[in-house]
Design a protein around this motif. Sequence first.
Motif, mmCIF file in Angstrom:
data_model
loop_
_atom_site.group_PDB
_atom_site.id
_atom_site.type_symbol
_atom_site.label_atom_id
_atom_site.label_comp_id
_atom_site.label_asym_id
_atom_site.label_seq_id
_atom_site.Cartn_x
_atom_site.Cartn_y
_atom_site.Cartn_z
ATOM 1 N N ASP A 1 -85.486 10.675 -24.765
ATOM 2 C CA ASP A 1 -84.738 10.687 -23.421
ATOM 3 C C ASP A 1 -84.778 9.265 -22.916
ATOM 4 O O ASP A 1 -83.922 8.755 -22.569
ATOM 5 C CB ASP A 1 -85.003 11.876 -22.584
ATOM 6 C CG ASP A 1 -84.385 13.015 -23.159
ATOM 7 O OD1 ASP A 1 -83.598 13.092 -24.133
ATOM 8 O OD2 ASP A 1 -84.652 14.217 -22.471
ATOM 9 N N TYR A 2 -86.171 9.019 -22.669
ATOM 10 C CA TYR A 2 -86.390 7.655 -21.948
ATOM 11 C C TYR A 2 -85.863 6.512 -22.775
ATOM 12 O O TYR A 2 -85.124 5.438 -22.254
ATOM 13 C CB TYR A 2 -87.704 7.419 -21.795
ATOM 14 C CG TYR A 2 -88.273 6.009 -21.117
ATOM 15 C CD1 TYR A 2 -88.096 6.052 -19.676
ATOM 16 C CD2 TYR A 2 -88.437 5.092 -21.809
ATOM 17 C CE1 TYR A 2 -88.542 4.844 -19.088
ATOM 18 C CE2 TYR A 2 -88.734 3.786 -21.333
ATOM 19 C CZ TYR A 2 -88.688 3.797 -19.755
ATOM 20 O OH TYR A 2 -89.187 2.398 -19.276
ATOM 21 N N TRP B 1 -84.733 16.893 -31.024
ATOM 22 C CA TRP B 1 -85.441 16.042 -30.005
ATOM 23 C C TRP B 1 -84.440 14.764 -29.737
ATOM 24 O O TRP B 1 -84.928 14.062 -28.809
ATOM 25 C CB TRP B 1 -86.857 15.519 -30.867
ATOM 26 C CG TRP B 1 -87.695 16.838 -30.821
ATOM 27 C CD1 TRP B 1 -87.869 17.955 -30.325
ATOM 28 C CD2 TRP B 1 -88.702 16.830 -31.927
ATOM 29 N NE1 TRP B 1 -88.549 18.752 -30.804
ATOM 30 C CE2 TRP B 1 -89.298 17.920 -31.611
ATOM 31 C CE3 TRP B 1 -89.358 15.972 -32.916
ATOM 32 C CZ2 TRP B 1 -90.471 18.436 -32.415
ATOM 33 C CZ3 TRP B 1 -90.392 16.261 -33.580
ATOM 34 C CH2 TRP B 1 -91.100 17.589 -33.349
ATOM 35 N N GLY B 2 -83.387 14.662 -30.517
ATOM 36 C CA GLY B 2 -82.749 13.310 -30.107
ATOM 37 C C GLY B 2 -82.973 12.324 -31.091
ATOM 38 O O GLY B 2 -82.718 11.013 -30.633
ATOM 39 N N LYS C 1 -89.278 14.750 -27.399
ATOM 40 C CA LYS C 1 -87.692 15.006 -26.853
ATOM 41 C C LYS C 1 -87.778 14.040 -25.415
ATOM 42 O O LYS C 1 -86.737 13.188 -25.038
ATOM 43 C CB LYS C 1 -87.272 16.262 -26.425
ATOM 44 C CG LYS C 1 -85.974 16.594 -25.586
ATOM 45 C CD LYS C 1 -84.755 16.075 -26.251
ATOM 46 C CE LYS C 1 -83.593 16.888 -25.754
ATOM 47 N NZ LYS C 1 -83.326 16.224 -24.280
ATOM 48 N N GLY C 2 -88.549 14.030 -24.705
ATOM 49 C CA GLY C 2 -88.858 13.288 -23.607
ATOM 50 C C GLY C 2 -88.930 11.983 -23.611
ATOM 51 O O GLY C 2 -88.252 10.836 -23.057
ATOM 52 N N HIS D 1 -83.219 6.424 -24.947
ATOM 53 C CA HIS D 1 -81.850 6.487 -24.989
ATOM 54 C C HIS D 1 -81.473 6.103 -23.392
ATOM 55 O O HIS D 1 -80.473 5.445 -23.385
ATOM 56 C CB HIS D 1 -81.434 8.001 -24.918
ATOM 57 C CG HIS D 1 -81.482 8.522 -26.385
ATOM 58 N ND1 HIS D 1 -81.786 9.644 -26.750
ATOM 59 C CD2 HIS D 1 -81.810 7.631 -27.772
ATOM 60 C CE1 HIS D 1 -81.809 9.882 -28.166
ATOM 61 N NE2 HIS D 1 -81.941 8.811 -28.669
ATOM 62 N N SER D 2 -82.006 6.279 -22.294
ATOM 63 C CA SER D 2 -81.793 5.846 -21.159
ATOM 64 C C SER D 2 -81.677 4.407 -20.789
ATOM 65 O O SER D 2 -80.851 3.712 -20.102
ATOM 66 C CB SER D 2 -82.779 6.264 -20.128
ATOM 67 O OG SER D 2 -83.738 5.776 -19.812
#
Length: 549
Positions: free
Chosen positions: A131-132, A171-172, A127-128, A134-135
């Motif tokens: 997120d990175y 988790w995306g 997940k983390g 995706h950013s």
Amino acid sequence: MPKSSARPGRSRPLPPLPSLRGILALVFSTVLLTAAAPLLALGAAQPAAALGNGLAPTPQMGFNDWNAYGCNVSESLIKSTAQAMHTNGMQAAGYTYVNIDDCWMTHNRDSGGHLVPDPAKFPDGIKGTADYVHSLGLKLGIYEDAGTATCAGYPGSLGHETTDAQSFASWGVDYLKYDNCNNTGVPARTRYTTMRDALAATGRPILYSLCNWGQENVWTWGADVGNSWRTTGDISPTYSSMLSIFHSNVGLASYAGPGHWNDPDMLEIGNGSMTATENRSEFSLWAEMAAPLIAGTNIPQASSATLSVLTNSRVIAVDQDPLGRQGTIVSSSGGLDVLAKPLANGDVSVALFNETGSTATITTSAAAIGKTGASAYTLTDLWSGGTSTTSGTISASVPAHGTVMYRVAGGTSGGSTSVTGPLHAVGSGKCLDVPNSTTTAGTQVEIWTCNGGANQTWTHTASDQLTVYSGSGQMCLDAYDNQTTPGTKVEIWQCNGQSNQQWSLNSNGTITGRQSGLCLDVAGGATAGGTLAELRTCNGSSSQRWTLG
């Protein structure tokens, strides 16, 4: 480091000295499925529903860590790769997915049966990491296996599909590469369909990449199950491997199209013993074959030469062309190959590929690639960017193992030569079908799961007929009773040369009746097998787009 061995189960032989990954895969192939949920039995009478997830309208582009790093994957590697893609021109060129391969998890599920990201490798979890990624405006992919264990011996998803799909979604994750090791002999279509349905149930768009190594004729059923499917065993960073993969994949063009692509494995550009000329050939051929472009090299340290190949916008445009046609062999003699790929704006991409070890001149013509009607054609060299004109001859001196690639503009596409193959309905991923293989005149045609049968094999003739069957049983696609109103049924009838049996195959993928000017359409835009075909006013929808051959 480059990948050291093919995964087990391929038709291609394993190397004499198996890698640790291969040994682990063999050990874990003896693991029995102890907690599997009941598996879906696929009936032969009714095809599975089309995937319909709206993803991969053009072949996916991205990165996967396996070819360069093997099991040495980590959060820091994925983040640094994503950052490099963000700044080095790859993201701008269309590369979207940053994909994690095998070895990302611990060797045991948690007490609730969930996969556990290795905390040493992924301290922020998947997940983390997602997120990175995706950013940066990129998407994250992950790897799992349709067996009891992955190829490197980590927990597989067989029997855990629902739980694992839910984990990926939470988790995306945007992309799943689904491998085929330790599969306990369960048919691939059953296993891969179970994960397809589990992914769909999450509600998250997750591109689904099938990796069963071209076994069980996956190309005949893959469009209903995944967005792409591996057609071959693993590639390695050598010219001979690339050439073998090309030969295996190039003949499968009739099965590919928007949302469902033949996958000849990841790119080896920048790896191993591949020369600059061979790198350009691989990229040219993969683009000509409308293949996924998944880079597999060390992106943060990629040379300018490697990046110049991976980001060639002219070649990428051929791969990403919205018409979605895979290029086919026009001629092949003595290791000198000509491929042609129709493009959405009416141009044709031509690849002149020299398989041999010596420089050779390769020649074709505008007529041979389906171009007619012009006194001069414009050729754009997709590697140099230079342009030239020709009255019809297309020729180049091609270095050993090299490829010259042209975009040919001018005139009209189609020509006078016949084309034979399945007629794929782009919107559904199915094929135009004569129900129950009947030869009864007046039978309305439908869409059905592609199966390669004679009742799905159509020929667009020089006189613009669409014929099915052959010899004395040949029938023509026919607009019922010469009618020209929307809703007219499309049927088979004895060939008679009338204009209600003449069809124009247009560069935008539509097929129009010569008599009516209406488009061949799947009724109601439906995607289910058994939906009837009819004539409708042309509207540009996917239910009116087709690919032949």
